[in-house]
Design an enzyme around this catalytic site. Structure first.
Site, PDB file in Angstrom:
ATOM      1  N   GLY A   1     -83.941 -38.759 -86.703  1.00 53.93           N
ATOM      2  CA  GLY A   1     -84.391 -39.933 -87.298  1.00 53.93           C
ATOM      3  C   GLY A   1     -83.835 -41.162 -87.343  1.00 53.93           C
ATOM      4  O   GLY A   1     -84.931 -41.961 -87.000  1.00 53.93           O
TER       5      GLY A   1
ATOM      6  N   MET B   1     -81.337 -42.965 -83.299  1.00 49.47           N
ATOM      7  CA  MET B   1     -80.645 -43.037 -81.757  1.00 49.47           C
ATOM      8  C   MET B   1     -80.105 -44.320 -81.825  1.00 49.47           C
ATOM      9  O   MET B   1     -80.245 -45.107 -81.544  1.00 49.47           O
ATOM     10  CB  MET B   1     -81.202 -42.376 -81.154  1.00 49.47           C
ATOM     11  CG  MET B   1     -80.562 -42.090 -80.033  1.00 49.47           C
ATOM     12  SD  MET B   1     -79.224 -40.813 -80.468  1.00 49.47           S
ATOM     13  CE  MET B   1     -78.152 -40.983 -78.382  1.00 49.47           C
TER      14      MET B   1
ATOM     15  N   ASN C   1     -78.492 -45.273 -78.872  1.00 51.19           N
ATOM     16  CA  ASN C   1     -79.116 -45.578 -77.394  1.00 51.19           C
ATOM     17  C   ASN C   1     -78.157 -47.262 -76.961  1.00 51.19           C
ATOM     18  O   ASN C   1     -78.486 -48.236 -77.637  1.00 51.19           O
ATOM     19  CB  ASN C   1     -80.717 -45.233 -76.378  1.00 51.19           C
ATOM     20  CG  ASN C   1     -81.057 -44.117 -77.159  1.00 51.19           C
ATOM     21  OD1 ASN C   1     -81.145 -43.581 -76.722  1.00 51.19           O
ATOM     22  ND2 ASN C   1     -82.169 -45.049 -77.820  1.00 51.19           N
TER      23      ASN C   1
ATOM     24  N   GLU D   1     -76.210 -47.061 -86.298  1.00 51.21           N
ATOM     25  CA  GLU D   1     -76.629 -46.850 -85.542  1.00 51.21           C
ATOM     26  C   GLU D   1     -75.835 -48.097 -84.298  1.00 51.21           C
ATOM     27  O   GLU D   1     -75.728 -47.927 -83.322  1.00 51.21           O
ATOM     28  CB  GLU D   1     -77.671 -47.141 -85.595  1.00 51.21           C
ATOM     29  CG  GLU D   1     -78.680 -45.539 -85.512  1.00 51.21           C
ATOM     30  CD  GLU D   1     -77.934 -43.932 -85.392  1.00 51.21           C
ATOM     31  OE1 GLU D   1     -77.634 -44.102 -84.316  1.00 51.21           O
ATOM     32  OE2 GLU D   1     -78.088 -43.141 -86.695  1.00 51.21           O
TER      33      GLU D   1
ATOM     34  N   HIS E   1     -71.713 -47.975 -83.956  1.00 49.09           N
ATOM     35  CA  HIS E   1     -72.658 -47.067 -82.887  1.00 49.09           C
ATOM     36  C   HIS E   1     -71.884 -47.796 -81.669  1.00 49.09           C
ATOM     37  O   HIS E   1     -71.385 -47.000 -80.172  1.00 49.09           O
ATOM     38  CB  HIS E   1     -73.320 -45.887 -82.675  1.00 49.09           C
ATOM     39  CG  HIS E   1     -72.680 -44.448 -82.594  1.00 49.09           C
ATOM     40  ND1 HIS E   1     -72.091 -43.765 -82.586  1.00 49.09           N
ATOM     41  CD2 HIS E   1     -73.868 -44.002 -83.601  1.00 49.09           C
ATOM     42  CE1 HIS E   1     -72.262 -43.199 -83.668  1.00 49.09           C
ATOM     43  NE2 HIS E   1     -73.510 -42.741 -84.549  1.00 49.09           N
TER      44      HIS E   1
ATOM     45  N   GLU F   1     -69.332 -39.128 -84.338  1.00 49.03           N
ATOM     46  CA  GLU F   1     -69.678 -39.546 -85.386  1.00 49.03           C
ATOM     47  C   GLU F   1     -68.874 -38.805 -87.201  1.00 49.03           C
ATOM     48  O   GLU F   1     -69.894 -39.857 -87.952  1.00 49.03           O
ATOM     49  CB  GLU F   1     -70.774 -38.044 -85.399  1.00 49.03           C
ATOM     50  CG  GLU F   1     -72.431 -37.579 -84.527  1.00 49.03           C
ATOM     51  CD  GLU F   1     -72.865 -39.002 -84.712  1.00 49.03           C
ATOM     52  OE1 GLU F   1     -73.359 -39.916 -85.807  1.00 49.03           O
ATOM     53  OE2 GLU F   1     -73.815 -39.534 -83.562  1.00 49.03           O
TER      54      GLU F   1
END
Length: 452
Positions: free
Chosen positions: A266, A268, A270, A303, A306, A325
């Site tokens: 879906g 990510m 990074n 995202e 994160h 998460e």
């Protein structure tokens, strides 16, 4: 090569790595028939260990190994299996390890590591995909600073992206070009990313709370660029919100989002190069509903958040997945609540928990927020780890109050920035920052269902 069958991994068996990686230089030469990957790793042994160095590697062809610029030969010096490369007698303190491998992204049907889809290169390395790129200690508690050079045909792949800041780019003979990227922050290899594609970008700028200018780019196929305005709004809103609510400022000169229609996951997180499936980024009034707009806002925020809860502070092992998460789902829920209606968002979140997570907790797939064992890590990207994990984080806020929770978060970042840690470390930061008695709280992590 000897075949290795899968085995069950237990949390109780966790051991620190015998070797750490300080810096990693990666050089990719992208071609149509294969890709060459050269890695140069500064390795440091833990307490002068004399243990073998065990590297993970799947579907990669080993071409050469050097230690301190000396060729290493198979047999006495190393052994190779279908899943591992083992260096039997590495130097005792620190050394430079160079490995050259060959991979075939166009034949990578696992869609993990570096793969080719509709003619373009893309990566997905969480949870254990980096081992499909080169031989490496593919575990989240091995954190290193990455420098990445990507070389490719300029007409086929005009856009070359990786983590960190763009250091230089230039043309090469024979119609090729390269880009050099440097990420100054330590990260585990699951956060590595590479994209080589024909894309265009929607560009903007964000000025951080300390006055730094950050270049923002959302990359899509040309036909989709008109549908990225809401995603850019969402990104800038998330950056501002994280500064105001959690005191977290963005840490690099640029932030890239890539949205492609055939990305297998879906989305990510990074480091500095978030990759999304297009459906989670694109929105236009002609085709998108209110729910679509809300979903884009939440996922873009998730995202981005994160960067601090998952990247700057990451999980020690995959049993701690909810550390990043569950916490980040809680943060994106709070963000969406502040951007819209808190009551409506809360009702939607509780409905999802009741519809999806309660049946899991009551059935044969029940597992704790922090699982005790797994055979394949991918099986634990579940509503329990994410959604119930977020509700466990929300309980800290309920017990400690918003000010107490913020004190706990501040201590958490102060203690653990740049580290790979556990759910127990998060618990300890919340407890210590508030001098709170949370003695029975840990069972929410260790027991499935309602703890007894």
């Amino acid at each position: 090569m000897a075949k290795e069958s899968p085995k069950e991994i237990f949390l109780k068996d966790y051991k620190l790595p015998d070797y750490y990686f300080d810096t990693v230089n990666l050089d990719f030469i992208l071609k149509e028939e294969h890709t060459l990957v050269h890695s140069k790793i500064h390795v440091i042994s833990r307490q002068g260990t004399l243990s073998p160095l065990r590297l993970d590697g799947v579907d990669v062809k080993l071409l050469s190994i050097r230690i301190n610029n000396k060729v290493v030969k198979e047999g006495e010096d190393y052994s190779l299996s279908s899943k591992h490369l083992i260096l039997h007698h590495p130097p005792a303190t620190q050394f430079v390890l160079e490995i050259t491998t060959e991979i075939e992204p166009q034949n990578n049907t696992a869609l993990e590591g570096l793969y080719k889809t509709t003619g373009n290169f893309c990566t997905q390395c969480e949870a254990e995909g980096f081992r499909r790129i080169t031989f490496y200690q593919d575990r989240p508690d091995v954190m290193a600073k990455f420098t990445t050079r990507i070389e490719a045909d300029k007409s086929l792949y005009p856009v070359l992206l990786s983590n960190g800041n763009l250091i230089e780019q230039a043309d090469l003979p024979d119609g090729r070009h390269y880009a050099l990227w440097n990420d100054p922050f330590k990260k585990p290899c699951y956060l590595f990313a590479l994209v080589a594609d024909q894309l265009v970008s929607q560009d903007d700028e964000f000025v951080t709370c300390s006055g730094r200018k950050v270049a923002l780019h959302i990359w899509t196929p040309a036909q989709d660029i008109s549908k990225t305005a809401h995603a850019m709004y969402s990104l800038k809103a998330a950056m501002k919100w994280d500064e105001e609510v959690f005191g977290r400022e963005y840490d690099l000169d640029l932030f890239n989002i890539v949205a492609v229609p055939d990305f297998n996951m879906g989305a990510m997180e990074n480091k500095s190069l978030n990759i999304f499936n297009s459906r989670l980024v694109l929105a236009s009034p002609e085709t998108a509903t209110n729910a679509d707009y809300a979903a884009v806002l939440g996922v873009i925020g998730h995202e981005y958040f994160h960067n601090w809860t998952g990247n700057r502070v990451t999980c020690r092992d995959w049993f701690q997945l909810s550390l990043k998460e569950g916490l980040t789902v809680f943060r994106d829920q709070e963000f969406s609540s502040d951007m819209g209606s808190r009551a409506v968002k809360r009702i939607a979140d509780v409905l999802q928990l009741r519809i999806s997570q309660f049946p899991q907790d009551a059935g044969p797939m029940a597992h704790p927020v922090k699982p005790h064992s797994y055979i394949k890590m991918d099986n634990f990207y579940t509503v329990t780890v994410y959604e119930k994990g977020a509700k466990v984080v929300r309980m800290y806020q309920t017990l400690l109050g918003k000010k107490g929770f913020r004190k706990g978060m501040d201590l958490y970042f102060e203690r653990h920035d740049g580290q790979a840690i556990t759910c127990d470390d998060f618990y300890a930061a919340m407890r210590d920052a508030n001098n709170a008695n949370l003695a029975n709280f840990k069972v929410w992590y260790s027991q499935a269902g309602m703890p007894s």
